[in-house]
Design a protein around this motif. Structure first.
Motif, PDB file in Angstrom:
ATOM      1  N   LEU A  91      -5.961  21.301  -1.301  1.00  0.00           N
ATOM      2  CA  LEU A  91      -6.785  20.720  -2.350  1.00  0.00           C
ATOM      3  C   LEU A  91      -6.527  19.227  -2.481  1.00  0.00           C
ATOM      4  O   LEU A  91      -5.377  18.791  -2.555  1.00  0.00           O
ATOM      5  CB  LEU A  91      -6.491  21.409  -3.691  1.00  0.00           C
ATOM      6  CG  LEU A  91      -6.866  22.897  -3.756  1.00  0.00           C
ATOM      7  CD1 LEU A  91      -6.334  23.503  -5.037  1.00  0.00           C
ATOM      8  CD2 LEU A  91      -8.366  23.072  -3.666  1.00  0.00           C
ATOM      9  N   HIS A  92      -7.599  18.463  -2.527  1.00  0.00           N
ATOM     10  CA  HIS A  92      -7.495  17.021  -2.731  1.00  0.00           C
ATOM     11  C   HIS A  92      -8.290  16.569  -3.950  1.00  0.00           C
ATOM     12  O   HIS A  92      -8.401  15.377  -4.207  1.00  0.00           O
ATOM     13  CB  HIS A  92      -8.010  16.272  -1.492  1.00  0.00           C
ATOM     14  CG  HIS A  92      -7.196  16.530  -0.266  1.00  0.00           C
ATOM     15  ND1 HIS A  92      -6.060  15.814   0.049  1.00  0.00           N
ATOM     16  CD2 HIS A  92      -7.352  17.458   0.727  1.00  0.00           C
ATOM     17  CE1 HIS A  92      -5.544  16.268   1.183  1.00  0.00           C
ATOM     18  NE2 HIS A  92      -6.314  17.257   1.620  1.00  0.00           N
ATOM     19  N   THR A  93      -8.852  17.514  -4.690  1.00  0.00           N
ATOM     20  CA  THR A  93      -9.655  17.180  -5.864  1.00  0.00           C
ATOM     21  C   THR A  93      -9.061  17.868  -7.085  1.00  0.00           C
ATOM     22  O   THR A  93      -8.102  18.624  -6.996  1.00  0.00           O
ATOM     23  CB  THR A  93     -11.107  17.640  -5.667  1.00  0.00           C
ATOM     24  OG1 THR A  93     -11.123  19.034  -5.338  1.00  0.00           O
ATOM     25  CG2 THR A  93     -11.772  16.861  -4.547  1.00  0.00           C
ATOM     26  N   MET A  94      -9.671  17.605  -8.257  1.00  0.00           N
ATOM     27  CA  MET A  94      -9.126  18.121  -9.511  1.00  0.00           C
ATOM     28  C   MET A  94      -9.679  19.515  -9.811  1.00  0.00           C
ATOM     29  O   MET A  94      -9.016  20.508  -9.659  1.00  0.00           O
ATOM     30  CB  MET A  94      -9.460  17.144 -10.646  1.00  0.00           C
ATOM     31  CG  MET A  94      -8.962  15.720 -10.370  1.00  0.00           C
ATOM     32  SD  MET A  94      -7.181  15.641 -10.156  1.00  0.00           S
ATOM     33  CE  MET A  94      -6.653  15.927 -11.811  1.00  0.00           C
ATOM     34  N   LEU A 181      -4.109   6.879 -16.550  1.00  0.00           N
ATOM     35  CA  LEU A 181      -2.928   6.354 -15.870  1.00  0.00           C
ATOM     36  C   LEU A 181      -2.914   6.678 -14.381  1.00  0.00           C
ATOM     37  O   LEU A 181      -2.297   5.948 -13.596  1.00  0.00           O
ATOM     38  CB  LEU A 181      -1.663   6.913 -16.526  1.00  0.00           C
ATOM     39  CG  LEU A 181      -1.291   6.337 -17.893  1.00  0.00           C
ATOM     40  CD1 LEU A 181      -0.142   7.115 -18.502  1.00  0.00           C
ATOM     41  CD2 LEU A 181      -0.940   4.855 -17.779  1.00  0.00           C
ATOM     42  N   VAL A 182      -3.561   7.754 -14.001  1.00  0.00           N
ATOM     43  CA  VAL A 182      -3.527   8.155 -12.598  1.00  0.00           C
ATOM     44  C   VAL A 182      -4.759   7.684 -11.838  1.00  0.00           C
ATOM     45  O   VAL A 182      -4.846   7.849 -10.615  1.00  0.00           O
ATOM     46  CB  VAL A 182      -3.391   9.691 -12.495  1.00  0.00           C
ATOM     47  CG1 VAL A 182      -4.725  10.383 -12.686  1.00  0.00           C
ATOM     48  CG2 VAL A 182      -2.737  10.107 -11.194  1.00  0.00           C
ATOM     49  N   ASN A 183      -5.690   7.047 -12.538  1.00  0.00           N
ATOM     50  CA  ASN A 183      -6.894   6.521 -11.894  1.00  0.00           C
ATOM     51  C   ASN A 183      -7.118   5.071 -12.334  1.00  0.00           C
ATOM     52  O   ASN A 183      -8.101   4.750 -13.034  1.00  0.00           O
ATOM     53  CB  ASN A 183      -8.122   7.375 -12.258  1.00  0.00           C
ATOM     54  CG  ASN A 183      -8.020   8.792 -11.734  1.00  0.00           C
ATOM     55  OD1 ASN A 183      -8.265   9.060 -10.559  1.00  0.00           O
ATOM     56  ND2 ASN A 183      -7.647   9.711 -12.618  1.00  0.00           N
ATOM     57  N   VAL A 254       1.396  14.191  -9.486  1.00  0.00           N
ATOM     58  CA  VAL A 254       1.492  14.608  -8.098  1.00  0.00           C
ATOM     59  C   VAL A 254       0.079  14.710  -7.535  1.00  0.00           C
ATOM     60  O   VAL A 254      -0.786  15.401  -8.098  1.00  0.00           O
ATOM     61  CB  VAL A 254       2.244  15.947  -7.957  1.00  0.00           C
ATOM     62  CG1 VAL A 254       1.606  17.049  -8.788  1.00  0.00           C
ATOM     63  CG2 VAL A 254       2.338  16.360  -6.499  1.00  0.00           C
ATOM     64  N   ASN A 255      -0.153  13.972  -6.455  1.00  0.00           N
ATOM     65  CA  ASN A 255      -1.470  13.945  -5.799  1.00  0.00           C
ATOM     66  C   ASN A 255      -2.593  13.689  -6.803  1.00  0.00           C
ATOM     67  O   ASN A 255      -3.659  14.318  -6.758  1.00  0.00           O
ATOM     68  CB  ASN A 255      -1.722  15.260  -5.050  1.00  0.00           C
ATOM     69  CG  ASN A 255      -0.785  15.427  -3.867  1.00  0.00           C
ATOM     70  OD1 ASN A 255       0.009  14.543  -3.541  1.00  0.00           O
ATOM     71  ND2 ASN A 255      -0.866  16.575  -3.213  1.00  0.00           N
ATOM     72  N   GLY A 256      -2.357  12.766  -7.730  1.00  0.00           N
ATOM     73  CA  GLY A 256      -3.373  12.394  -8.700  1.00  0.00           C
ATOM     74  C   GLY A 256      -3.524  13.337  -9.860  1.00  0.00           C
ATOM     75  O   GLY A 256      -4.504  13.255 -10.602  1.00  0.00           O
ATOM     76  N   ARG A 257      -2.562  14.224 -10.075  1.00  0.00           N
ATOM     77  CA  ARG A 257      -2.658  15.214 -11.141  1.00  0.00           C
ATOM     78  C   ARG A 257      -1.420  15.125 -12.031  1.00  0.00           C
ATOM     79  O   ARG A 257      -0.289  15.071 -11.541  1.00  0.00           O
ATOM     80  CB  ARG A 257      -2.757  16.618 -10.530  1.00  0.00           C
ATOM     81  CG  ARG A 257      -3.041  17.720 -11.540  1.00  0.00           C
ATOM     82  CD  ARG A 257      -2.960  19.083 -10.856  1.00  0.00           C
ATOM     83  NE  ARG A 257      -3.829  19.159  -9.696  1.00  0.00           N
ATOM     84  CZ  ARG A 257      -5.116  19.490  -9.740  1.00  0.00           C
ATOM     85  NH1 ARG A 257      -5.659  19.765 -10.908  1.00  0.00           N
ATOM     86  NH2 ARG A 257      -5.830  19.543  -8.649  1.00  0.00           N
ATOM     87  N   TYR A 258      -1.625  15.098 -13.350  1.00  0.00           N
ATOM     88  CA  TYR A 258      -0.499  15.067 -14.282  1.00  0.00           C
ATOM     89  C   TYR A 258       0.238  16.397 -14.252  1.00  0.00           C
ATOM     90  O   TYR A 258      -0.368  17.462 -14.129  1.00  0.00           O
ATOM     91  CB  TYR A 258      -0.995  14.793 -15.704  1.00  0.00           C
ATOM     92  CG  TYR A 258       0.065  14.989 -16.766  1.00  0.00           C
ATOM     93  CD1 TYR A 258       1.018  14.005 -17.013  1.00  0.00           C
ATOM     94  CD2 TYR A 258       0.125  16.166 -17.500  1.00  0.00           C
ATOM     95  CE1 TYR A 258       1.991  14.177 -17.975  1.00  0.00           C
ATOM     96  CE2 TYR A 258       1.097  16.350 -18.468  1.00  0.00           C
ATOM     97  CZ  TYR A 258       2.029  15.359 -18.696  1.00  0.00           C
ATOM     98  OH  TYR A 258       3.009  15.546 -19.643  1.00  0.00           O
ATOM     99  N   THR A 302      -3.807  25.548 -17.391  1.00  0.00           N
ATOM    100  CA  THR A 302      -4.085  24.125 -17.585  1.00  0.00           C
ATOM    101  C   THR A 302      -3.682  23.280 -16.393  1.00  0.00           C
ATOM    102  O   THR A 302      -3.896  22.064 -16.390  1.00  0.00           O
ATOM    103  CB  THR A 302      -3.346  23.609 -18.835  1.00  0.00           C
ATOM    104  OG1 THR A 302      -1.942  23.790 -18.658  1.00  0.00           O
ATOM    105  CG2 THR A 302      -3.793  24.365 -20.072  1.00  0.00           C
ATOM    106  N   LYS A 303      -3.078  23.870 -15.390  1.00  0.00           N
ATOM    107  CA  LYS A 303      -2.683  23.192 -14.146  1.00  0.00           C
ATOM    108  C   LYS A 303      -1.727  22.026 -14.390  1.00  0.00           C
ATOM    109  O   LYS A 303      -1.730  21.050 -13.649  1.00  0.00           O
ATOM    110  CB  LYS A 303      -3.929  22.729 -13.380  1.00  0.00           C
ATOM    111  CG  LYS A 303      -4.778  23.866 -12.868  1.00  0.00           C
ATOM    112  CD  LYS A 303      -6.004  23.373 -12.139  1.00  0.00           C
ATOM    113  CE  LYS A 303      -7.087  22.972 -13.111  1.00  0.00           C
ATOM    114  NZ  LYS A 303      -8.374  22.683 -12.451  1.00  0.00           N
ATOM    115  N   THR A 304      -0.899  22.123 -15.445  1.00  0.00           N
ATOM    116  CA  THR A 304       0.105  21.089 -15.705  1.00  0.00           C
ATOM    117  C   THR A 304       1.479  21.480 -15.165  1.00  0.00           C
ATOM    118  O   THR A 304       2.367  20.631 -15.106  1.00  0.00           O
ATOM    119  CB  THR A 304       0.229  20.826 -17.213  1.00  0.00           C
ATOM    120  OG1 THR A 304       0.549  22.043 -17.894  1.00  0.00           O
ATOM    121  CG2 THR A 304      -1.076  20.260 -17.757  1.00  0.00           C
ATOM    122  N   GLU A 305       1.642  22.738 -14.786  1.00  0.00           N
ATOM    123  CA  GLU A 305       2.895  23.192 -14.177  1.00  0.00           C
ATOM    124  C   GLU A 305       2.640  23.439 -12.695  1.00  0.00           C
ATOM    125  O   GLU A 305       1.763  24.229 -12.337  1.00  0.00           O
ATOM    126  CB  GLU A 305       3.410  24.459 -14.859  1.00  0.00           C
ATOM    127  CG  GLU A 305       3.737  24.254 -16.339  1.00  0.00           C
ATOM    128  CD  GLU A 305       4.218  25.527 -16.991  1.00  0.00           C
ATOM    129  OE1 GLU A 305       4.479  26.499 -16.250  1.00  0.00           O
ATOM    130  OE2 GLU A 305       4.338  25.559 -18.228  1.00  0.00           O
TER     131      GLU A 305
END
Length: 659
Positions: A91-94, A181-183, A254-258, A302-305
């Motif tokens: 995966l390279h997207t959100m 912050l990541v973009n 990590v890879n653009g994700r908080y 929530t994909k934060t972990e």
């Protein structure tokens, strides 16, 4: 028997999914903004009304969607990023699960306007509660425009449990900051009720951090940049002096994700051991770049972990990178030794030979030949024991005051520790020769290794063994190493921490004064300024009336900056800027009212600063007052900061130790 298992309707299934994905208005903004970033947007606007309760609008200039894609995007598990199962590990997207838009449409009224660059007209789509309402052609700009209204209108229980507008706005700002912050190459704006909260232009990473959190943070940032075969680390960490007790900016991406990662947080803080006070936190903005197949981002709704395949190895790399950045940092001014090309400035006015100065002294001077100067007024010991000299007295002095395990008798220490100690004769011999009572021994402050005992211990130790500290009879108290008050009680030996006990007593008194509006404001001769980020300013606006009611004099300058013109009386010597910052940071996650929290914080600071210090020698009466006042408090077991005040060494334990 009839069958009991049946498939859920799509509307119910979507609401169940929405329960995981859409928890509050901030969740809607997170999902929509991430989709805009995946669509290649370089400018994103977020407009909220009533902190997202009434409406949320997200406008981007991305590539937009066709008429068919716009309709399919609201179906469950509809996504443009996954084609086969192996794609889940690359995966390279959100957004990739295809549940975001379906979940939003299940609990709100949604209108979408979108157009692709090659199309002359766009399409407008309307849905409400997972039901398709209409779709028609429209004129709109390239990109997507989502309008989400009446969130949870069809789930009243969920809407009922939303927090106050200030709390929900704070959650929105927090989610917005994480994405911004990541973009840094994307321009963002955020509005709430027509008030502009953020207007971030595309910039570099350091400038984006400064734009979000203020110019002051710029001077505290140390860069890190390390590239290994396992991972790449970039970003910034804070200098040791930027450490704060609460509210430190700490971000992992990590890879653009908080992400949240306590294990990696410990790696960062390991580098600051012995550099910052224990419990203080240092800001950091650390960006990981790893192979997508080496992480799992779908272990939490929530994909934060996020789970890493080689966490121990990355932990070592991270700790080494932070230690290296902190070690490279130095504020010592460099000494310039290179004088080539600089003008010659003579050190002396002439070229005379420099001679060493001569020292003049009297070689025959001997200070011990001069008679000693006696003090004009004899001390109490000198008046009492003048003329008494015997070998017995000198032996008695040695046995009382020599050695680290001996006991010092006295009620208070008022003399300097460097003052000479008089000879002490045999107390029994003096008592037999004089009808006057023996005065209490007044000595200098003892060393930390010597326990201190009240003068009453010479006469009342037997009766004190069965005494209670709250009885009318005055008990004997023992002060150990200037820190603990020891009192004999019926069940054994009670040990009281003198500083914590006094802090509890003062805390309850200050709390009563503040609640009775008896707290006074002390004006500052030179006002100080404190600056807050937008997320903190939302809380500060809510706290401002309560802070003023407890004695703070604060005036808003603008842009999240406040002037501290006065503080509650009794806060002398404290860092007022840090105090206000700690109150705001603590209130972010506090469930009690803002007034109660401000009252607690101010009373705790006052009590901590005014409480008797460790090492201060106390007399028996002072120790008795502390013990009696402590047991009159509502909670005599714990200090207001949660630390334990007293402990009892049971009689059975003492007998077992000596048996």
């Amino acid at each position: 028997m009839s069958d009991i298992i049946q498939l859920l309707p799509d509307s119910v299934a979507n609401q169940i999914a929405a329960g995981e994905v859409i928890q509050r208005p901030a969740s809607v903004i997170k999902e929509l903004v991430e989709n805009s970033i995946d669509a290649g947007a370089t400018s994103i606007q977020v407009v909220c009304v009533d902190s997202g309760r009434t409406s949320i609008q997200v406008i981007d200039n991305g590539k937009g969607m066709s008429e068919t894609d716009a309709r399919l995007s609201f179906e469950r598990h509809a996504t443009s990023k996954i084609r086969k199962a192996d794609d889940l590990f690359n995966l390279h997207t959100m957004g990739f699960r295809g549940e975001a838009l379906a979940s939003i449409a299940a609990v709100a009224q949604v209108t979408l306007k979108t157009r692709m660059a090659d199309d002359d007209l766009g399409t407008q789509l309307s849905l409400a509660g997972s039901r398709f309402v209409s779709q028609e052609a429209c004129s709109c700009a390239v990109g997507s425009n989502f309008m989400v209204e009446n969130l949870f209108y069809n789930v009243p229980v969920r809407r009922k449990f939303l927090k106050s507008n200030a709390t929900e706005l704070n959650n929105i700002v927090t989610a917005f900051e994480r994405i911004a912050l990541v973009n840094p190459d994307v321009a963002f704006t955020l509005y709430n009720n027509d008030n502009e909260l953020y207007n971030l232009k595309a910039a570099g990473l350091r400038q984006r951090i400064v734009d979000v959190f203020g110019k002051k943070i710029n001077q505290h940032l140390l860069p890190i940049d390390i590239d290994t075969t396992m991972c790449k680390l970039t970003g910034f960490i804070g200098k040791p002096e930027s450490a704060r007790r609460k509210g430190a900016r700490q971000y992992f991406f990590v890879n653009g994700r908080y992400m949240k990662h306590p294990y990696f947080h410990k790696a960062v803080m390991t580098a600051y051991e012995r550099l910052v006070p224990e419990g203080d936190q240092v800001p950091y903005f650390i960006y990981f770049t790893v192979k997508p197949e080496d992480i799992d981002v779908n272990i939490h709704p929530t994909k934060t972990e996020i789970k890493f395949e080689n966490e121990p190895t990355i932990w070592q790399i991270l700790a080494a990178a932070v230690k290296d950045a902190v070690g490279m940092f130095s504020d010592v001014t460099a000494i310039e030794f290179d004088t080539e090309g600089q003008p010659e400035i003579p050190a002396l006015g002439s070229a005379e030979e420099v001679r060493a100065p001569k020292l003049q002294y009297n070689p025959s001077y001997n200070p011990f030949n001069e008679p000693s100067v006696r003090r004009s007024a004899p001390s109490e010991w000198e008046r009492m024991f003048d003329g008494l000299e015997s070998s017995t007295s000198r032996q008695r002095q040695t046995s009382l005051f020599d050695g680290s395990n001996d006991v010092i008798v006295g009620s208070k220490a008022n003399k300097s520790i460097m003052e000479p100690m008089p000879d002490i004769p045999d107390l029994q011999h003096v008592a037999s020769q004089s009808s006057q009572p023996i005065p209490s021994v007044n000595i200098s402050t003892p060393s930390a290794d010597v326990p201190i005992v009240s003068s009453m211990a010479q006469k009342e130790v037997p009766s004190a063994l069965s005494a209670s500290p709250i009885e009318d009879k005055s008990p004997v108290h023992y002060q150990y190493k200037g820190q603990y008050i020891m009192t004999a009680v019926k069940s054994g030996l009670m040990i009281v921490d003198q500083h914590r006990a006094h802090m509890r007593i003062l805390y309850e008194r200050y709390t009563e004064q503040i609640k009775a509006h008896k707290s006074a404001t002390q004006k500052l001769m030179f006002p100080e300024t404190v600056q807050f980020a937008q997320s903190e300013d939302v809380i500060m606006q809510q706290l401002l009336p309560d802070l003023k009611s407890v004695g703070f004099d604060l005036s808003e300058i603008g842009g999240g900056v406040y002037s501290i013109c006065g503080v509650p009386s009794g806060l002398d010597g404290l860092d007022y800027v840090s105090l206000v910052q700690d109150i705001v940071a603590s209130s972010a996650d506090n469930t009690s009212s803002a007034l109660d929290h401000a009252t607690h914080t101010v009373a705790l600071c006052l009590a901590r600063s005014a409480a008797v210090a460790y090492g201060q020698v106390l007399g028996n009466e002072e120790m008795e007052n502390i013990v009696n006042d402590l047991f009159a408090c509502s909670n005599f077991n714990y200090a207001p900061d949660g630390s334990k005040i007293l402990s009892i060494l049971r009689q059975t334990e003492i007998q077992r130790m000596l048996g």
